[in-house]
Design an enzyme around this catalytic site. Structure first.
Site, PDB file in Angstrom:
ATOM      1  N   ILE A 129      -6.098   6.064  -1.611  1.00 59.12           N
ATOM      2  CA  ILE A 129      -6.878   7.179  -2.155  1.00 59.12           C
ATOM      3  C   ILE A 129      -8.342   7.061  -1.715  1.00 59.12           C
ATOM      4  O   ILE A 129      -8.974   8.052  -1.326  1.00 59.12           O
ATOM      5  CB  ILE A 129      -6.784   7.181  -3.702  1.00 59.12           C
ATOM      6  CG1 ILE A 129      -5.351   7.507  -4.142  1.00 59.12           C
ATOM      7  CG2 ILE A 129      -7.766   8.192  -4.300  1.00 59.12           C
ATOM      8  CD1 ILE A 129      -5.098   7.329  -5.641  1.00 59.12           C
ATOM      9  N   TYR A 169      -3.194  -2.676 -17.078  1.00 56.93           N
ATOM     10  CA  TYR A 169      -3.684  -1.583 -16.218  1.00 56.93           C
ATOM     11  C   TYR A 169      -4.142  -0.387 -17.055  1.00 56.93           C
ATOM     12  O   TYR A 169      -5.233   0.154 -16.860  1.00 56.93           O
ATOM     13  CB  TYR A 169      -2.557  -1.184 -15.273  1.00 56.93           C
ATOM     14  CG  TYR A 169      -2.885  -0.071 -14.301  1.00 56.93           C
ATOM     15  CD1 TYR A 169      -3.668  -0.314 -13.180  1.00 56.93           C
ATOM     16  CD2 TYR A 169      -2.387   1.213 -14.494  1.00 56.93           C
ATOM     17  CE1 TYR A 169      -3.958   0.702 -12.281  1.00 56.93           C
ATOM     18  CE2 TYR A 169      -2.656   2.235 -13.600  1.00 56.93           C
ATOM     19  CZ  TYR A 169      -3.441   1.961 -12.485  1.00 56.93           C
ATOM     20  OH  TYR A 169      -3.725   2.978 -11.594  1.00 56.93           O
TER      21      TYR A 169
HETATM   22  P1  NDP Z   1      -4.073   0.882  -2.898  1.00 60.63           P
HETATM   23  O1  NDP Z   1      -3.337  -0.311  -3.387  1.00 60.63           O
HETATM   24  O2  NDP Z   1      -3.570   1.641  -1.739  1.00 60.63           O
HETATM   25  O3  NDP Z   1      -5.605   0.488  -2.604  1.00 60.63           O
HETATM   26  C1  NDP Z   1      -6.319  -0.287  -3.513  1.00 60.63           C
HETATM   27  C2  NDP Z   1      -7.727  -0.413  -3.016  1.00 60.63           C
HETATM   28  O4  NDP Z   1      -8.488  -1.186  -3.960  1.00 60.63           O
HETATM   29  C3  NDP Z   1      -7.794  -1.147  -1.694  1.00 60.63           C
HETATM   30  O5  NDP Z   1      -8.822  -0.616  -0.917  1.00 60.63           O
HETATM   31  C4  NDP Z   1      -8.144  -2.572  -2.120  1.00 60.63           C
HETATM   32  O6  NDP Z   1      -8.830  -3.315  -1.150  1.00 60.63           O
HETATM   33  C5  NDP Z   1      -9.077  -2.267  -3.273  1.00 60.63           C
HETATM   34  N1  NDP Z   1      -9.256  -3.428  -4.134  1.00 60.63           N
HETATM   35  C6  NDP Z   1      -8.329  -4.036  -4.910  1.00 60.63           C
HETATM   36  N2  NDP Z   1      -8.867  -5.084  -5.534  1.00 60.63           N
HETATM   37  C7  NDP Z   1     -10.162  -5.145  -5.153  1.00 60.63           C
HETATM   38  C8  NDP Z   1     -11.244  -6.003  -5.450  1.00 60.63           C
HETATM   39  N3  NDP Z   1     -11.116  -7.051  -6.281  1.00 60.63           N
HETATM   40  N4  NDP Z   1     -12.434  -5.772  -4.863  1.00 60.63           N
HETATM   41  C9  NDP Z   1     -12.591  -4.747  -4.029  1.00 60.63           C
HETATM   42  N5  NDP Z   1     -11.602  -3.899  -3.690  1.00 60.63           N
HETATM   43  C10 NDP Z   1     -10.406  -4.102  -4.249  1.00 60.63           C
HETATM   44  O7  NDP Z   1      -4.188   1.802  -4.174  1.00 60.63           O
HETATM   45  P2  NDP Z   1      -4.501   3.353  -4.365  1.00 60.63           P
HETATM   46  O8  NDP Z   1      -5.241   3.911  -3.213  1.00 60.63           O
HETATM   47  O9  NDP Z   1      -3.259   3.984  -4.824  1.00 60.63           O
HETATM   48  O10 NDP Z   1      -5.453   3.248  -5.642  1.00 60.63           O
HETATM   49  C11 NDP Z   1      -6.827   3.588  -5.631  1.00 60.63           C
HETATM   50  C12 NDP Z   1      -7.247   3.804  -7.074  1.00 60.63           C
HETATM   51  O11 NDP Z   1      -6.502   4.882  -7.621  1.00 60.63           O
HETATM   52  C13 NDP Z   1      -6.979   2.601  -7.963  1.00 60.63           C
HETATM   53  O12 NDP Z   1      -8.042   2.424  -8.866  1.00 60.63           O
HETATM   54  C14 NDP Z   1      -5.716   3.002  -8.701  1.00 60.63           C
HETATM   55  O13 NDP Z   1      -5.616   2.363  -9.947  1.00 60.63           O
HETATM   56  C15 NDP Z   1      -5.917   4.496  -8.838  1.00 60.63           C
HETATM   57  N6  NDP Z   1      -4.692   5.240  -9.076  1.00 60.63           N
HETATM   58  C16 NDP Z   1      -3.644   5.193  -8.200  1.00 60.63           C
HETATM   59  C17 NDP Z   1      -2.494   5.911  -8.461  1.00 60.63           C
HETATM   60  C18 NDP Z   1      -1.319   5.913  -7.538  1.00 60.63           C
HETATM   61  O14 NDP Z   1      -0.256   6.422  -7.932  1.00 60.63           O
HETATM   62  N7  NDP Z   1      -1.425   5.403  -6.324  1.00 60.63           N
HETATM   63  C19 NDP Z   1      -2.355   6.683  -9.697  1.00 60.63           C
HETATM   64  C20 NDP Z   1      -3.519   6.685 -10.542  1.00 60.63           C
HETATM   65  C21 NDP Z   1      -4.620   5.969 -10.227  1.00 60.63           C
HETATM   66  P3  NDP Z   1      -8.030  -4.280  -0.094  1.00 60.63           P
HETATM   67  O15 NDP Z   1      -7.558  -3.390   1.015  1.00 60.63           O
HETATM   68  O16 NDP Z   1      -9.068  -5.251   0.311  1.00 60.63           O
HETATM   69  O17 NDP Z   1      -6.891  -4.891  -0.862  1.00 60.63           O
END
Ligand code: NDP
Length: 234
Positions: A14, A140
């Site tokens: 996202i 979460y």
């Molecule tokens: P992804 O797993 O595809 O991406 C997660 C992102 O968060 C990556 O860029 C990852 O970085 C980063 N991240 C995780 N931990 C850390 C950290 N400690 N420090 C910095 N960066 C971090 O998830 P989504 O794109 O699906 O999710 C994005 C947001 O949307 C999240 O907050 C999620 O909770 C929310 N969301 C997602 C939904 C879904 O269905 N997908 C639904 C509702 C909300 P890296 O590449 O380095 O791991």
């Protein structure tokens, strides 16, 4: 007018779609990553949001290249699902530390510059789980509900200084995170989505970009569902 935008976790999923939406309209966009680097056209800054010095360094790098951050999207997030009795404290607090305290850290770092300019836009990426709860996601859902309280408190604190703080609450969005959910659970969620499909990252990117736009200037403290109707009634 082009603005300096920073998106945590903007290297994929996202966050990447959001970053590309801002970049397409001409903004100067920095995305945080934890080692993967950033796609072309975006400035990648290394940052784990659980590490305050890394947060500070990432902002300093983005600001040196693009100027003070005017638009912050706190998007980085993780899941670590388990039923309560199988969820040791470490798994609870680790998710809180990334999703909620991480959002606090980046907001705090961004706001000093926004206060000086008396203008800023902050969008926090929460989840439908914040309001409805999800079996196996106490950590979460608690973190995502906390983001709503965080945003609404900041909206009150900062509104008088021209800074808006809003939340988007996506439903099921097809990313690496959603792919960790079992097919059965995904089907169950989809059955509750009036629009009858999961979201693509771009479906979330538009609303985030809009909340940071001049058109949304009178909106703050809002929680905008981007869930195809899944959470209606909450
Ligand atoms: P992804 O797993 O595809 O991406 C997660 C992102 O968060 C990556 O860029 C990852 O970085 C980063 N991240 C995780 N931990 C850390 C950290 N400690 N420090 C910095 N960066 C971090 O998830 P989504 O794109 O699906 O999710 C994005 C947001 O949307 C999240 O907050 C999620 O909770 C929310 N969301 C997602 C939904 C879904 O269905 N997908 C639904 C509702 C909300 P890296 O590449 O380095 O791991």
């Amino acid at each position: 007018m082009a603005r300096s935008v920073l998106i945590t976790g903007g290297n994929r999923g996202i966050g990447l779609a959001v970053a590309q939406a801002f970049a397409r309209q001409g903004d100067r966009v920095a995305v945080t990553h934890r080692g993967s680097g950033a796609p072309a056209g975006l400035l990648g800054v290394k940052c784990d949001v659980t590490d305050p010095p890394q947060v500070d360094a990432a902002f300093a790098e983005a600001e040196a290249a693009h100027g003070p951050v005017e638009v912050l999207v706190s998007n980085a997030g993780v899941t670590d699902d388990a039923l309560l009795l199988r969820m040791p404290e470490e798994r609870f607090t680790r998710v809180l530390d990334t999703n909620l305290t991480g959002a606090y850290r980046v907001c705090r770092r961004a706001v000093s510059g926004m206060l000086r300019r008396r203008w800023g836009r902050i969008v926090l990426v929460s989840s439908v789980a914040a309001l409805s709860g999800t079996t196996g996601q106490a950590n979460y859902a608690a973190s995502k509900a906390g983001m709503v309280g965080l945003a609404r408190s900041l909206a009150r604190e900062l509104g008088g200084r021209g800074i808006t703080v809003n939340v988007v609450a996506p439903g099921l969005v097809m990313t690496d995170m959603a792919r960790t959910v079992s097919a059965a659970r995904r089907a169950e969620m989809l059955a509750g989505v009036p629009l009858g499909r999961h979201a693509e990252p771009d479906d979330v990117a538009g609303p985030v970009r809009w909340l940071a736009s001049d058109e949304a200037r009178y909106i703050t403290g809002a929680v905008l569902p981007v869930d195809g109707g899944l959470g209606m009634g909450h």
